[in-house]
Design an enzyme around this catalytic site. Structure first.
Site, PDB file in Angstrom:
ATOM      1  N   LYS A 116       0.814  -1.221   0.000  1.00  0.00           N
ATOM      2  CA  LYS A 116       0.000   0.000   0.000  1.00  0.00           C
ATOM      3  C   LYS A 116       0.848   1.271   0.000  1.00  0.00           C
ATOM      4  O   LYS A 116       0.412   2.303  -0.519  1.00  0.00           O
ATOM      5  CB  LYS A 116      -0.955  -0.009   1.191  1.00  0.00           C
ATOM      6  CG  LYS A 116      -1.801  -1.278   1.309  1.00  0.00           C
ATOM      7  CD  LYS A 116      -2.666  -1.547   0.087  1.00  0.00           C
ATOM      8  CE  LYS A 116      -3.250  -2.951   0.095  1.00  0.00           C
ATOM      9  NZ  LYS A 116      -3.902  -3.328  -1.161  1.00  0.00           N
ATOM     10  N   GLU A 199      -2.498   8.310   7.446  1.00  0.00           N
ATOM     11  CA  GLU A 199      -3.396   9.063   6.565  1.00  0.00           C
ATOM     12  C   GLU A 199      -4.297   9.948   7.408  1.00  0.00           C
ATOM     13  O   GLU A 199      -4.673   9.582   8.525  1.00  0.00           O
ATOM     14  CB  GLU A 199      -4.294   8.097   5.761  1.00  0.00           C
ATOM     15  CG  GLU A 199      -3.682   7.607   4.475  1.00  0.00           C
ATOM     16  CD  GLU A 199      -4.616   6.704   3.682  1.00  0.00           C
ATOM     17  OE1 GLU A 199      -4.176   6.176   2.663  1.00  0.00           O
ATOM     18  OE2 GLU A 199      -5.788   6.524   4.085  1.00  0.00           O
ATOM     19  N   HIS A 234     -15.662  -3.943   8.160  1.00  0.00           N
ATOM     20  CA  HIS A 234     -14.984  -4.048   6.867  1.00  0.00           C
ATOM     21  C   HIS A 234     -15.517  -5.164   5.998  1.00  0.00           C
ATOM     22  O   HIS A 234     -14.908  -5.558   5.017  1.00  0.00           O
ATOM     23  CB  HIS A 234     -13.471  -4.158   7.049  1.00  0.00           C
ATOM     24  CG  HIS A 234     -12.935  -3.034   7.879  1.00  0.00           C
ATOM     25  ND1 HIS A 234     -13.139  -1.726   7.534  1.00  0.00           N
ATOM     26  CD2 HIS A 234     -12.262  -3.016   9.052  1.00  0.00           C
ATOM     27  CE1 HIS A 234     -12.598  -0.942   8.458  1.00  0.00           C
ATOM     28  NE2 HIS A 234     -12.067  -1.698   9.391  1.00  0.00           N
ATOM     29  N   ARG A 291      -8.653  -8.086  -8.461  1.00  0.00           N
ATOM     30  CA  ARG A 291      -9.415  -9.337  -8.615  1.00  0.00           C
ATOM     31  C   ARG A 291     -10.846  -9.031  -9.048  1.00  0.00           C
ATOM     32  O   ARG A 291     -11.259  -7.875  -9.062  1.00  0.00           O
ATOM     33  CB  ARG A 291      -9.479 -10.040  -7.248  1.00  0.00           C
ATOM     34  CG  ARG A 291     -10.183  -9.159  -6.214  1.00  0.00           C
ATOM     35  CD  ARG A 291     -10.575  -9.886  -4.956  1.00  0.00           C
ATOM     36  NE  ARG A 291     -11.457  -9.070  -4.145  1.00  0.00           N
ATOM     37  CZ  ARG A 291     -11.076  -8.144  -3.270  1.00  0.00           C
ATOM     38  NH1 ARG A 291      -9.798  -7.925  -3.056  1.00  0.00           N
ATOM     39  NH2 ARG A 291     -11.967  -7.446  -2.606  1.00  0.00           N
TER      40      ARG A 291
HETATM   41  C1  MV4 Z   1     -10.058   5.205   5.670  1.00  0.00           C
HETATM   42  C2  MV4 Z   1     -11.181   5.806   6.295  1.00  0.00           C
HETATM   43  C3  MV4 Z   1     -11.114   7.138   6.593  1.00  0.00           C
HETATM   44  N1  MV4 Z   1      -9.999   7.840   6.310  1.00  0.00           N
HETATM   45  N2  MV4 Z   1      -8.974   5.953   5.419  1.00  0.00           N
HETATM   46  C4  MV4 Z   1     -11.688   0.700   5.549  1.00  0.00           C
HETATM   47  C5  MV4 Z   1     -11.405  -0.334   4.517  1.00  0.00           C
HETATM   48  C6  MV4 Z   1     -10.126   0.054   3.875  1.00  0.00           C
HETATM   49  N3  MV4 Z   1     -10.167  -0.178   2.459  1.00  0.00           N
HETATM   50  C7  MV4 Z   1      -9.961   1.503   4.199  1.00  0.00           C
HETATM   51  N4  MV4 Z   1     -10.972   1.854   5.155  1.00  0.00           N
HETATM   52  C8  MV4 Z   1     -11.096   3.143   5.581  1.00  0.00           C
HETATM   53  N5  MV4 Z   1     -10.033   3.930   5.327  1.00  0.00           N
HETATM   54  C9  MV4 Z   1      -8.956   7.229   5.748  1.00  0.00           C
HETATM   55  N6  MV4 Z   1      -7.857   7.926   5.502  1.00  0.00           N
HETATM   56  C10 MV4 Z   1     -12.277   4.999   6.575  1.00  0.00           C
HETATM   57  C11 MV4 Z   1     -12.217   3.670   6.245  1.00  0.00           C
HETATM   58  C12 MV4 Z   1     -13.359   2.917   6.682  1.00  0.00           C
HETATM   59  C13 MV4 Z   1     -14.291   2.414   5.792  1.00  0.00           C
HETATM   60  C14 MV4 Z   1     -14.144   2.594   4.443  1.00  0.00           C
HETATM   61  C15 MV4 Z   1     -15.068   2.115   3.572  1.00  0.00           C
HETATM   62  C16 MV4 Z   1     -16.182   1.448   4.070  1.00  0.00           C
HETATM   63  C17 MV4 Z   1     -16.352   1.249   5.412  1.00  0.00           C
HETATM   64  C18 MV4 Z   1     -15.409   1.727   6.294  1.00  0.00           C
HETATM   65  C19 MV4 Z   1     -15.585   1.525   7.647  1.00  0.00           C
HETATM   66  C20 MV4 Z   1     -14.645   1.992   8.501  1.00  0.00           C
HETATM   67  C21 MV4 Z   1     -13.545   2.693   8.023  1.00  0.00           C
END
Ligand code: MV4
Length: 497
Positions: A116, A199, A234, A291
């Site tokens: 990442k 982040e 998630h 994928r």
């Molecule tokens: C984040 C975020 C807020 N800010 N990054 C969760 C899954 C992963 N792909 C990244 N995720 C997140 N990253 C920053 N900088 C919030 C999430 C996140 C989230 C994202 C999509 C769907 C549901 C979520 C639930 C909690 C946190």
């Protein structure tokens, strides 16, 4: 073109892929673990081979064994599905080394997006907007300096993570040193790699992802977006396409960025670029899933593109059959993941024998399922046992249809998440399209069936607030006592046309 495809997966996705192979006239090979001896994908394929005992590490994750089976069966291509070995660059390479076509991206593209921190750097260089944060492996001192500059709250993520694994949020500078130490420890244990990055937290935000297709001749297109904000720990629960928050102009911008992201890593085949979308319409690259995804059917329903069949064509070296301007989204699609989890008991996974099964059907309804009557649902694997996808001309019609189909769905013998989905389809916030990544956290699962009166209130409020239904709503007289809520909503929807 290859002639015989081994599907290195199980459950609904194995069947989905086998169906695409069948339609392309390809021979098929299934693989299975001990508890999957009687699974549907085993019966669907032309041949099936045993891999090993139940644990995935002894069966669906055994690269050596799967390659050996492919050779034995004379399979000249392997589709990995999702999960298991789908994003394992070593597996993709092992296929190539064995002279077998890997139906997916090149190993270098999987690697480039798997790390990442590297992915963030590559994306930044390609002009893809990333969340403000750090882009190199940072020492604690550098992390603290960076956090102070970015501002709190801050997100710590593992370089080798993804999909929310090893993620944590820190609210105060004082908590940072300890959080960094424990994040590193956790990342080391989980991935054998303790590199982390920081982040800025984007909140509230929607999770919006763009589906891309890339052939081996330099053509890359996107198939629009999916909104996947309804997640729990998630794990996505409901996805839809289009997103209620994305208009034509934003779709074009996000689509162009996603295509640029794919090009930057030499991507081929089907992939998904994940973004966070904030309320002001700013979007930030999160990660790329290299994928086929669980939620691919909603995109298929609105674009008419059979993504899995296209994956086969791309892997065989064919050119994409569409240019970007040939892709049009029509109507609205929603997917509810059907899991063997009890929504009335904190989504506890449940196993058991399926004693009765009646799946929904009818206009605009699609079921992707691994279920059959008499099947033993085991707790060895993911609790997702099926997916219910609906298509409607409008979002309101899709919601009405989803609710109708969920009410038609009977699965006896195991507990399922279906009652939760029915409640979401009845909720004001969902109907109004007010979604963000904390939707499920705020959602309280009711133990009672809602009365028609309460449904009327929810639906009226939501549909009237919904931009496109507003004008129809003013023409309607609501008789709460004589008309059930959903009949009323259906009428509203009919009047809207
Ligand atoms: C984040 C975020 C807020 N800010 N990054 C969760 C899954 C992963 N792909 C990244 N995720 C997140 N990253 C920053 N900088 C919030 C999430 C996140 C989230 C994202 C999509 C769907 C549901 C979520 C639930 C909690 C946190």
């Amino acid at each position: 073109m290859f002639k015989k495809v081994l599907v290195a997966n199980r459950g609904e996705i194995a069947i989905r892929i086998l169906r695409a192979c069948e339609e392309r006239g390809l021979k098929t090979v299934a693989v299975f673990s001990d508890p999957d001896r009687t699974a549907l994908h085993v019966r669907y394929a032309d041949e099936a081979y045993h891999l090993g005992p139940a644990p995935a590490s002894d069966s669906y994750l055994r690269i050596d064994r799967i390659i050996q089976v492919a050779k034995e069966a004379g399979a000249d291509a392997i589709h990995p599905g999702y999960g298991f070995l789908a994003e394992n660059a070593d597996f993709a390479q092992a296929c190539i080394d064995a002279g077998i076509t890997f139906i997916g991206p090149p190993p270098q593209a999987i690697r480039a997006m798997g790390d990442k921190v590297e992915a963030r750097k590559t994306m930044q260089a390609a002009g893809v907007p990333v969340v403000p944060g750090t882009s190199d492996d940072v020492t604690d001192a550098e992390a603290i300096a960076a956090a102070l500059e970015i501002g709190f709250p801050i997100m710590i993520k593992a370089a080798a993570g993804g999909g929310g694994k090893g993620m944590r949020i820190v609210y105060r500078a004082d908590d940072l040193p300890r959080a960094l130490a424990s994040a590193r420890r956790e990342a080391k244990a989980a991935f054998g790699d303790d590199r982390i990055y920081l982040e800025k937290v984007i909140s509230p935000a929607r999770h919006v992802e763009i589906q891309v297709l890339a052939d081996q001749h330099g053509n890359v297109i996107h198939l629009g977006e999916r909104e996947c904000s309804i997640q729990r720990r998630h794990q996505k629960l409901i996805e839809e396409s289009p997103s209620p928050a994305v208009d034509e102009a934003l779709r074009r911008r996000m689509g162009e960025v996603a295509v640029r992201a794919a090009r930057a890593v030499g991507y081929t085949n089907a992939g998904t670029v994940e973004f966070l979308l904030d309320p002001d319409g700013n979007f930030y690259f999160l990660e790329m899933n290299t994928r086929l995804q669980v939620e691919h059917p909603v995109t298929e329903m609105v674009t008419g593109v059979d993504i899995v069949k296209e994956q086969l064509a791309i892997a065989a070296g064919r050119r994409l059959r569409w240019k970007q301007e040939d892709i049009h989204m029509k109507g609205w699609a929603i997917e509810c993941r059907i899991t063997a989890e009890d929504p009335f008991n904190n989504f506890m996974p449940t196993g058991g024998t399926v004693t009765y099964l009646k799946e929904p059907t009818g206009p605009g309804v699609r079921v992707e399922s691994s279920l059959y009557e008499g099947m033993e649902v085991s707790l060895h694997y993911d609790p997702m046992v099926a997916k219910l996808i609906v298509w409607g001309e409008t979002r309101a019609e899709a919601i009405l249809r989803m609710r109708r189909a969920l009410e038609e769905y009977y699965i006896g013998g195991i507990k399922t998440i279906i009652p939760f989905h029915i409640q979401v389809m009845n909720s004001t916030q969902f109907i109004a399209g007010h979604l963000d990544t904390r939707f499920v956290e705020r959602f309280t699962v009711s133990h009672e069936r809602p009365s028609d009166g309460r449904k009327v209130a929810a639906i009226a409020a939501a549909l009237i607030s919904h931009e496109r239904a507003r004008e129809a709503a003013v023409h309607i007289h609501i008789d709460q006592t004589t008309r059930s809520a959903w009949k009323w909503a259906a009428r509203l929807e009919a009047l809207r046309r």
